[in-house]
Design a protein around this motif. Structure first.
Motif, mmCIF file in Angstrom:
data_model
loop_
_atom_site.group_PDB
_atom_site.id
_atom_site.type_symbol
_atom_site.label_atom_id
_atom_site.label_comp_id
_atom_site.label_asym_id
_atom_site.label_seq_id
_atom_site.Cartn_x
_atom_site.Cartn_y
_atom_site.Cartn_z
ATOM 1 N N ASN A 23 0.858 -1.182 0.000
ATOM 2 C CA ASN A 23 0.000 0.000 0.000
ATOM 3 C C ASN A 23 0.887 1.222 0.000
ATOM 4 O OD1 ASN A 23 -2.164 -1.667 0.107
ATOM 5 N ND2 ASN A 23 -3.082 -0.745 1.913
ATOM 6 N N SER A 24 0.531 2.172 -0.869
ATOM 7 C CA SER A 24 1.300 3.401 -0.983
ATOM 8 C C SER A 24 0.367 4.524 -1.380
ATOM 9 C CB SER A 24 2.386 3.239 -2.047
ATOM 10 O OG SER A 24 3.050 4.461 -2.268
ATOM 11 N N SER A 25 0.572 5.682 -0.792
ATOM 12 C CA SER A 25 -0.228 6.843 -1.174
ATOM 13 C C SER A 25 0.362 7.537 -2.402
ATOM 14 C CB SER A 25 -0.320 7.820 0.002
ATOM 15 O OG SER A 25 0.977 8.202 0.415
ATOM 16 N N SER A 26 1.489 7.054 -2.879
ATOM 17 C CA SER A 26 2.154 7.641 -4.047
ATOM 18 C C SER A 26 1.524 7.138 -5.344
ATOM 19 C CB SER A 26 3.631 7.267 -4.071
ATOM 20 O OG SER A 26 4.270 7.712 -2.911
ATOM 21 N N THR A 27 1.641 7.950 -6.392
ATOM 22 C CA THR A 27 1.222 7.486 -7.709
ATOM 23 C C THR A 27 2.202 6.421 -8.184
ATOM 24 O OG1 THR A 27 2.567 9.084 -8.927
ATOM 25 C CG2 THR A 27 0.334 9.795 -8.264
ATOM 26 N N HIS A 28 1.798 5.662 -9.195
ATOM 27 C CA HIS A 28 2.680 4.593 -9.667
ATOM 28 C C HIS A 28 3.995 5.151 -10.205
ATOM 29 C CE1 HIS A 28 0.194 5.594 -13.210
ATOM 30 N NE2 HIS A 28 1.260 5.285 -13.924
ATOM 31 N N LEU A 29 3.959 6.304 -10.848
ATOM 32 C CA LEU A 29 5.204 6.882 -11.372
ATOM 33 C C LEU A 29 6.128 7.354 -10.249
ATOM 34 C CD1 LEU A 29 3.819 8.864 -14.445
ATOM 35 C CD2 LEU A 29 5.003 6.657 -14.425
ATOM 36 N N ASP A 30 5.556 7.977 -9.214
ATOM 37 C CA ASP A 30 6.374 8.407 -8.070
ATOM 38 C C ASP A 30 6.978 7.206 -7.341
ATOM 39 O OD1 ASP A 30 5.901 11.088 -8.545
ATOM 40 O OD2 ASP A 30 4.246 11.223 -7.099
ATOM 41 N N LEU A 31 6.184 6.165 -7.166
ATOM 42 C CA LEU A 31 6.675 4.974 -6.473
ATOM 43 C C LEU A 31 7.803 4.305 -7.257
ATOM 44 C CD1 LEU A 31 6.466 2.954 -4.138
ATOM 45 C CD2 LEU A 31 4.740 1.739 -5.475
ATOM 46 N N VAL A 32 7.603 4.117 -8.550
ATOM 47 C CA VAL A 32 8.633 3.486 -9.376
ATOM 48 C C VAL A 32 9.902 4.332 -9.399
ATOM 49 C CG1 VAL A 32 9.224 2.854 -11.753
ATOM 50 C CG2 VAL A 32 7.067 2.115 -10.771
ATOM 51 N N HIS A 33 9.751 5.633 -9.513
ATOM 52 C CA HIS A 33 10.919 6.521 -9.510
ATOM 53 C C HIS A 33 11.682 6.384 -8.179
ATOM 54 C CE1 HIS A 33 13.399 9.971 -10.415
ATOM 55 N NE2 HIS A 33 13.076 10.503 -9.244
ATOM 56 N N ALA A 34 10.968 6.352 -7.069
ATOM 57 C CA ALA A 34 11.615 6.219 -5.760
ATOM 58 C C ALA A 34 12.297 4.854 -5.614
ATOM 59 C CB ALA A 34 10.591 6.424 -4.651
ATOM 60 N N LEU A 35 11.646 3.787 -6.077
ATOM 61 C CA LEU A 35 12.237 2.453 -5.979
ATOM 62 C C LEU A 35 13.454 2.313 -6.885
ATOM 63 C CD1 LEU A 35 9.040 0.198 -5.880
ATOM 64 C CD2 LEU A 35 10.506 0.863 -3.963
#
Length: 144
Positions: A23-35
């Motif tokens: 679960n993440s409150s981030s958008t998929h692009l923000d999450l992928v960029h962070a990972l």
């Protein structure tokens, strides 16, 4: 500041598809960029995954990370598609991370990294055998 206690009881088998619900409150692009800032991942956009039920097509955003040298392969899938969820069992999660790994240490390192990541509020180990056959086939990563 309170401390978190992390207890891992992970399977000993390697090169099998395993799942984490995220679960993440981030958008998929923000999450992928962070990972992708981590050396564990190198996600690239993959073709959307498709499930057809009762003549209704549903598409799910997916990203893939392959490390050929270490034989680690990850698939990050957004559980909410254009026409509903990946499955009823998974709709409590924002993302599913399916992965195979050549060593048990990679799974532990991956879990600890995700557990402490600021973009992830919840992580849960899932059993792929408890999913519907269509979803299981979609998330199973074939060895190359």
């Amino acid at each position: 500041m309170s401390r978190k206690k992390l207890i891992l009881d992970l399977e000993e088998e390697v090169n099998e598809t395993r799942l984490f619900g995220l679960n993440s409150s981030s958008t998929h692009l923000d999450l992928v960029h962070a990972l992708n800032k981590s050396p564990l991942f190198h996600f690239n956009r993959k073709d959307d995954l498709e499930i057809v039920e009762k003549d209704i097509k549903n598409y799910f955003i997916a990203f893939e990370s392959k490390n050929v040298a270490d034989e680690n392969h990850c698939l990050l899938v957004k559980t909410k598609g254009l026409n509903g969820y990946l499955s009823n069992e998974l709709k409590i999660f924002d993302y599913i991370l399916a992965f195979t790994c050549s060593t048990e240490s990679f799974q532990e390192e991956l879990f600890k990294f995700l557990f402490n990541h600021k973009h992830i509020q919840l992580i849960r180990v899932l059993d792929i055998d408890e999913l519907k056959e269509k979803v299981k086939n979609l998330l199973t990563i074939e060895s190359e």
